[in-house]
Design a protein around this motif. Structure first.
Motif, PDB file in Angstrom:
ATOM      1  N   TRP A   1      30.249 -75.929 120.977  1.00 17.03           N
ATOM      2  CA  TRP A   1      28.933 -75.638 121.567  1.00 17.03           C
ATOM      3  C   TRP A   1      28.346 -74.390 120.902  1.00 17.03           C
ATOM      4  O   TRP A   1      27.163 -74.372 120.535  1.00 17.03           O
ATOM      5  CB  TRP A   1      29.092 -75.419 123.076  1.00 17.03           C
TER       6      TRP A   1
ATOM      7  N   HIS B   1      22.795 -81.858 128.286  1.00 19.62           N
ATOM      8  CA  HIS B   1      23.201 -80.524 127.823  1.00 19.62           C
ATOM      9  C   HIS B   1      24.052 -79.842 128.883  1.00 19.62           C
ATOM     10  O   HIS B   1      23.873 -78.667 129.186  1.00 19.62           O
ATOM     11  CB  HIS B   1      21.967 -79.669 127.484  1.00 19.62           C
TER      12      HIS B   1
ATOM     13  N   ARG C   1      26.894 -78.160 129.680  1.00 21.29           N
ATOM     14  CA  ARG C   1      27.954 -77.405 129.008  1.00 21.29           C
ATOM     15  C   ARG C   1      29.261 -77.427 129.806  1.00 21.29           C
ATOM     16  O   ARG C   1      30.340 -77.614 129.237  1.00 21.29           O
ATOM     17  CB  ARG C   1      27.492 -75.959 128.781  1.00 21.29           C
TER      18      ARG C   1
ATOM     19  N   ALA D   1      29.380 -82.347 120.947  1.00 17.56           N
ATOM     20  CA  ALA D   1      29.208 -81.061 121.646  1.00 17.56           C
ATOM     21  C   ALA D   1      28.380 -80.099 120.798  1.00 17.56           C
ATOM     22  O   ALA D   1      27.612 -79.295 121.327  1.00 17.56           O
ATOM     23  CB  ALA D   1      30.576 -80.468 121.971  1.00 17.56           C
TER      24      ALA D   1
ATOM     25  N   GLY E   1      24.947 -78.220 122.023  1.00 15.53           N
ATOM     26  CA  GLY E   1      24.726 -76.780 121.935  1.00 15.53           C
ATOM     27  C   GLY E   1      23.510 -76.427 121.107  1.00 15.53           C
ATOM     28  O   GLY E   1      22.844 -75.416 121.354  1.00 15.53           O
TER      29      GLY E   1
ATOM     30  N   GLU F   1      19.821 -77.376 123.333  1.00 13.57           N
ATOM     31  CA  GLU F   1      19.637 -77.070 124.753  1.00 13.57           C
ATOM     32  C   GLU F   1      18.148 -76.872 125.034  1.00 13.57           C
ATOM     33  O   GLU F   1      17.432 -76.223 124.266  1.00 13.57           O
ATOM     34  CB  GLU F   1      20.433 -75.811 125.114  1.00 13.57           C
TER      35      GLU F   1
END
Ligand SMILES: [Fe+2]
Length: 274
Positions: free
Chosen positions: A159, A211, A213, A239, A243, A246
Protein backbone atom coordinates in the motif's frame (compact mmCIF):
# COMPACT_ATOMS: atom_id res chain seq x y z
CA UNK A 1 0.74 16.04 -13.55
CA UNK A 2 -1.66 13.68 -11.76
CA UNK A 3 -1.70 10.06 -12.84
CA UNK A 4 -3.72 9.88 -16.06
CA UNK A 5 -4.58 6.18 -15.87
CA UNK A 6 -4.58 3.44 -13.23
CA UNK A 7 -5.79 -0.11 -13.58
CA UNK A 8 -5.29 -3.68 -12.43
CA UNK A 9 -5.68 -6.92 -14.30
CA UNK A 10 -4.36 -10.48 -14.44
CA UNK A 11 -1.21 -11.59 -16.18
CA UNK A 12 -1.64 -15.39 -16.31
CA UNK A 13 0.33 -16.90 -19.21
CA UNK A 14 -2.75 -18.83 -20.34
CA UNK A 15 -4.39 -15.54 -21.33
CA UNK A 16 -2.19 -15.37 -24.40
CA UNK A 17 -0.67 -18.85 -24.51
CA UNK A 18 -3.92 -20.81 -24.24
CA UNK A 19 -6.36 -18.13 -25.31
CA UNK A 20 -8.67 -20.49 -27.18
CA UNK A 21 -9.02 -22.88 -24.26
CA UNK A 22 -11.53 -20.54 -22.62
CA UNK A 23 -15.13 -20.66 -23.79
CA UNK A 24 -16.23 -18.12 -26.41
CA UNK A 25 -18.40 -16.42 -23.79
CA UNK A 26 -15.48 -16.14 -21.34
CA UNK A 27 -13.23 -14.76 -24.07
CA UNK A 28 -15.83 -12.19 -25.09
CA UNK A 29 -16.19 -10.91 -21.55
CA UNK A 30 -12.51 -10.85 -20.64
CA UNK A 31 -10.93 -9.66 -23.87
CA UNK A 32 -13.80 -7.21 -24.40
CA UNK A 33 -12.97 -5.65 -21.04
CA UNK A 34 -9.26 -5.53 -21.92
CA UNK A 35 -10.13 -3.81 -25.21
CA UNK A 36 -12.17 -1.19 -23.36
CA UNK A 37 -9.32 -0.66 -20.93
CA UNK A 38 -6.92 -0.24 -23.84
CA UNK A 39 -9.20 2.38 -25.40
CA UNK A 40 -9.21 4.28 -22.12
CA UNK A 41 -5.43 4.11 -21.87
CA UNK A 42 -5.14 5.47 -25.40
CA UNK A 43 -7.65 8.22 -24.59
CA UNK A 44 -5.58 9.14 -21.53
CA UNK A 45 -2.61 9.81 -23.85
CA UNK A 46 -0.13 8.35 -21.40
CA UNK A 47 3.50 9.04 -22.28
CA UNK A 48 4.90 6.40 -19.94
CA UNK A 49 3.61 3.41 -18.05
CA UNK A 50 4.57 2.03 -14.64
CA UNK A 51 3.85 -1.71 -14.55
CA UNK A 52 3.82 -3.45 -11.17
CA UNK A 53 4.10 -7.23 -11.31
CA UNK A 54 5.26 -10.16 -9.16
CA UNK A 55 8.58 -11.93 -9.44
CA UNK A 56 8.37 -15.43 -11.05
CA UNK A 57 11.98 -16.58 -10.60
CA UNK A 58 12.82 -14.56 -13.71
CA UNK A 59 15.17 -11.93 -12.31
CA UNK A 60 15.81 -13.06 -8.75
CA UNK A 61 16.36 -16.28 -6.85
CA UNK A 62 17.19 -17.25 -3.29
CA UNK A 63 20.68 -15.85 -3.76
CA UNK A 64 19.12 -12.38 -3.54
CA UNK A 65 15.45 -11.53 -3.39
CA UNK A 66 14.47 -7.88 -3.03
CA UNK A 67 11.01 -7.03 -1.72
CA UNK A 68 10.63 -4.48 -4.52
CA UNK A 69 12.82 -3.77 -7.52
CA UNK A 70 12.41 -0.90 -9.96
CA UNK A 71 13.73 -1.28 -13.49
CA UNK A 72 15.78 1.71 -14.60
CA UNK A 73 17.05 0.29 -17.87
CA UNK A 74 17.02 2.22 -21.12
CA UNK A 75 15.03 -0.74 -22.42
CA UNK A 76 13.80 -4.10 -21.16
CA UNK A 77 13.96 -7.39 -22.99
CA UNK A 78 11.07 -9.84 -22.98
CA UNK A 79 9.30 -12.07 -22.76
CA UNK A 80 11.73 -14.58 -21.32
CA UNK A 81 9.26 -17.38 -22.03
CA UNK A 82 9.44 -19.24 -25.32
CA UNK A 83 7.38 -17.54 -27.98
CA UNK A 84 5.39 -20.70 -28.85
CA UNK A 85 4.42 -20.98 -25.16
CA UNK A 86 3.37 -17.39 -24.48
CA UNK A 87 2.52 -16.40 -28.06
CA UNK A 88 4.00 -12.94 -27.58
CA UNK A 89 6.91 -11.98 -29.86
CA UNK A 90 10.22 -11.20 -28.21
CA UNK A 91 11.11 -7.54 -28.29
CA UNK A 92 12.80 -4.71 -26.44
CA UNK A 93 10.37 -2.51 -24.57
CA UNK A 94 11.62 1.06 -24.13
CA UNK A 95 12.40 2.03 -20.56
CA UNK A 96 12.01 5.33 -18.71
CA UNK A 97 15.07 5.54 -16.43
CA UNK A 98 14.51 9.15 -15.35
CA UNK A 99 11.00 8.28 -14.20
CA UNK A 100 12.31 5.15 -12.48
CA UNK A 101 14.84 7.25 -10.56
CA UNK A 102 12.16 9.75 -9.57
CA UNK A 103 10.00 6.92 -8.22
CA UNK A 104 12.89 5.43 -6.27
CA UNK A 105 13.75 8.82 -4.80
CA UNK A 106 10.20 9.51 -3.61
CA UNK A 107 9.72 5.97 -2.31
CA UNK A 108 12.99 6.14 -0.36
CA UNK A 109 11.27 8.17 2.34
CA UNK A 110 9.39 5.05 3.46
CA UNK A 111 10.68 2.07 1.43
CA UNK A 112 13.96 0.65 0.22
CA UNK A 113 13.58 -0.11 -3.47
CA UNK A 114 16.21 -2.23 -5.11
CA UNK A 115 16.92 -1.22 -8.67
CA UNK A 116 18.18 -2.92 -11.79
CA UNK A 117 19.27 -1.69 -15.18
CA UNK A 118 18.88 -5.20 -16.58
CA UNK A 119 15.43 -6.41 -15.58
CA UNK A 120 14.06 -9.02 -17.92
CA UNK A 121 10.32 -9.08 -18.53
CA UNK A 122 8.23 -12.24 -18.24
CA UNK A 123 4.52 -12.89 -18.67
CA UNK A 124 3.82 -10.79 -15.57
CA UNK A 125 4.58 -7.61 -17.51
CA UNK A 126 4.36 -8.77 -21.11
CA UNK A 127 0.82 -10.18 -21.01
CA UNK A 128 -0.72 -6.90 -19.77
CA UNK A 129 1.46 -4.93 -22.20
CA UNK A 130 0.37 -7.19 -25.04
CA UNK A 131 -3.27 -6.52 -24.13
CA UNK A 132 -2.94 -2.77 -23.56
CA UNK A 133 0.05 -1.61 -25.65
CA UNK A 134 0.47 -4.29 -28.32
CA UNK A 135 2.89 -2.16 -30.35
CA UNK A 136 5.15 -2.07 -27.25
CA UNK A 137 6.05 1.53 -28.04
CA UNK A 138 5.25 3.15 -24.68
CA UNK A 139 8.20 3.67 -22.29
CA UNK A 140 7.76 1.37 -19.30
CA UNK A 141 9.09 1.36 -15.75
CA UNK A 142 8.67 -2.20 -14.46
CA UNK A 143 8.45 -2.70 -10.70
CA UNK A 144 8.81 -6.25 -9.46
CA UNK A 145 7.39 -7.42 -6.11
CA UNK A 146 8.55 -10.51 -4.26
CA UNK A 147 5.41 -12.63 -4.04
CA UNK A 148 7.38 -15.90 -3.98
CA UNK A 149 9.98 -16.33 -1.27
CA UNK A 150 9.42 -15.76 2.43
CA UNK A 151 9.60 -13.30 3.98
CA UNK A 152 7.28 -11.48 1.62
CA UNK A 153 6.71 -7.74 1.83
CA UNK A 154 3.82 -6.95 4.18
CA UNK A 155 0.63 -5.75 2.53
CA UNK A 156 1.12 -2.45 4.35
CA UNK A 157 4.35 -1.89 2.45
CA UNK A 158 2.60 -2.63 -0.84
CA UNK A 159 0.00 0.00 0.00
CA UNK A 160 2.85 2.38 0.90
CA UNK A 161 4.50 1.66 -2.44
CA UNK A 162 1.27 2.62 -4.15
CA UNK A 163 1.14 5.90 -2.24
CA UNK A 164 4.73 6.62 -3.21
CA UNK A 165 4.04 5.84 -6.86
CA UNK A 166 1.18 8.30 -6.88
CA UNK A 167 3.24 11.05 -5.24
CA UNK A 168 6.13 10.45 -7.62
CA UNK A 169 3.97 10.36 -10.75
CA UNK A 170 1.87 13.36 -9.71
CA UNK A 171 5.08 15.40 -9.39
CA UNK A 172 6.27 14.62 -12.92
CA UNK A 173 5.52 16.68 -16.00
CA UNK A 174 4.73 13.73 -18.27
CA UNK A 175 1.43 11.89 -18.50
CA UNK A 176 1.87 8.61 -16.62
CA UNK A 177 -0.28 5.51 -16.40
CA UNK A 178 -0.11 2.79 -13.75
CA UNK A 179 -0.88 -0.87 -14.42
CA UNK A 180 -0.84 -3.35 -11.54
CA UNK A 181 -0.75 -6.87 -12.91
CA UNK A 182 -1.38 -9.54 -10.31
CA UNK A 183 -3.21 -12.80 -10.03
CA UNK A 184 -5.92 -13.56 -7.51
CA UNK A 185 -6.36 -17.11 -6.17
CA UNK A 186 -4.36 -19.67 -8.12
CA UNK A 187 -2.19 -22.71 -7.57
CA UNK A 188 0.49 -22.46 -10.28
CA UNK A 189 2.74 -25.43 -11.02
CA UNK A 190 0.81 -27.68 -8.64
CA UNK A 191 -1.70 -30.49 -9.19
CA UNK A 192 -4.39 -27.98 -8.18
CA UNK A 193 -3.62 -25.63 -11.06
CA UNK A 194 -6.91 -24.46 -12.55
CA UNK A 195 -8.67 -24.42 -9.18
CA UNK A 196 -10.12 -21.02 -8.23
CA UNK A 197 -11.56 -19.54 -5.04
CA UNK A 198 -14.01 -17.13 -6.62
CA UNK A 199 -15.56 -15.71 -3.41
CA UNK A 200 -12.06 -14.98 -2.10
CA UNK A 201 -11.16 -13.29 -5.39
CA UNK A 202 -14.27 -11.14 -5.18
CA UNK A 203 -13.47 -10.08 -1.62
CA UNK A 204 -10.02 -8.92 -2.71
CA UNK A 205 -11.32 -6.97 -5.68
CA UNK A 206 -14.07 -5.38 -3.57
CA UNK A 207 -11.51 -4.32 -0.95
CA UNK A 208 -9.36 -2.74 -3.67
CA UNK A 209 -12.37 -0.98 -5.20
CA UNK A 210 -13.27 0.39 -1.76
CA UNK A 211 -9.65 1.33 -0.98
CA UNK A 212 -10.24 -0.53 2.27
CA UNK A 213 -6.74 -0.48 3.71
CA UNK A 214 -7.68 -2.32 6.90
CA UNK A 215 -9.29 -5.16 4.96
CA UNK A 216 -6.29 -5.52 2.66
CA UNK A 217 -3.81 -5.43 5.52
CA UNK A 218 -5.77 -8.18 7.26
CA UNK A 219 -4.69 -10.71 4.61
CA UNK A 220 -2.04 -12.89 6.25
CA UNK A 221 0.31 -15.17 4.40
CA UNK A 222 -0.88 -18.42 6.01
CA UNK A 223 -4.51 -17.60 5.23
CA UNK A 224 -3.66 -16.61 1.67
CA UNK A 225 -1.90 -19.90 0.96
CA UNK A 226 -4.69 -21.96 2.52
CA UNK A 227 -7.55 -20.17 0.80
CA UNK A 228 -6.01 -18.90 -2.42
CA UNK A 229 -2.93 -20.99 -3.08
CA UNK A 230 0.67 -19.84 -3.36
CA UNK A 231 -0.30 -17.63 -6.29
CA UNK A 232 -2.65 -15.71 -4.01
CA UNK A 233 0.34 -13.74 -2.73
CA UNK A 234 0.13 -11.79 -5.97
CA UNK A 235 -2.72 -9.74 -4.54
CA UNK A 236 0.13 -7.49 -3.43
CA UNK A 237 0.03 -5.93 -6.89
CA UNK A 238 -3.65 -5.13 -6.33
CA UNK A 239 -2.83 -3.59 -2.94
CA UNK A 240 -0.36 -1.28 -4.71
CA UNK A 241 -3.16 -0.06 -6.98
CA UNK A 242 -5.43 0.56 -3.98
CA UNK A 243 -2.73 2.58 -2.24
CA UNK A 244 -2.04 4.57 -5.38
CA UNK A 245 -5.63 5.54 -6.06
CA UNK A 246 -7.17 6.33 -2.68
CA UNK A 247 -10.04 8.74 -3.07
CA UNK A 248 -10.72 7.81 -6.68
CA UNK A 249 -13.69 5.86 -7.97
CA UNK A 250 -13.26 2.61 -9.80
CA UNK A 251 -15.11 0.45 -12.28
CA UNK A 252 -14.87 -3.32 -12.45
CA UNK A 253 -14.90 -4.04 -16.18
CA UNK A 254 -14.68 -7.80 -15.81
CA UNK A 255 -14.91 -10.45 -13.11
CA UNK A 256 -15.10 -13.76 -14.92
CA UNK A 257 -13.79 -17.05 -13.51
CA UNK A 258 -11.76 -18.73 -16.27
CA UNK A 259 -10.36 -22.08 -15.05
CA UNK A 260 -8.71 -22.64 -18.44
CA UNK A 261 -6.46 -19.66 -17.67
CA UNK A 262 -6.13 -20.75 -14.01
CA UNK A 263 -7.41 -17.36 -12.81
CA UNK A 264 -10.52 -15.30 -12.35
CA UNK A 265 -10.24 -12.82 -15.19
CA UNK A 266 -10.51 -9.47 -13.43
CA UNK A 267 -10.08 -6.05 -15.03
CA UNK A 268 -10.38 -2.97 -12.81
CA UNK A 269 -10.19 0.61 -14.08
CA UNK A 270 -9.76 3.27 -11.45
CA UNK A 271 -10.96 5.86 -13.94
CA UNK A 272 -8.39 8.48 -13.03
CA UNK A 273 -8.49 9.79 -16.61
CA UNK A 274 -11.98 11.13 -15.99
FE1 LIG B 1 2.13 -14.47 -11.55
Amino acid sequence: MPLVFAAALNHAPGITGRRDNATPAQRDVFFGACARLRERLEAARAEALVVVSPEHWTNFFLSAMPAFCVGRGESHWGPVEDEPFLKIPRTRVPGAPALADAIAEVAAEHLDLAYSEELRLDHGVMVPLHLLVPAMGLPVVPIIINCLAQPLPHMARCWTLGEALRRACDARAERIGLVCAGGLSHWPATPRSGKLNVPWDRDVVDAVLAHDRARLLAYRDDDIVREAGPGGHEIRAWAVLAGATEGLGGELLCFEPIPAYAVTGAVLDMRVAA
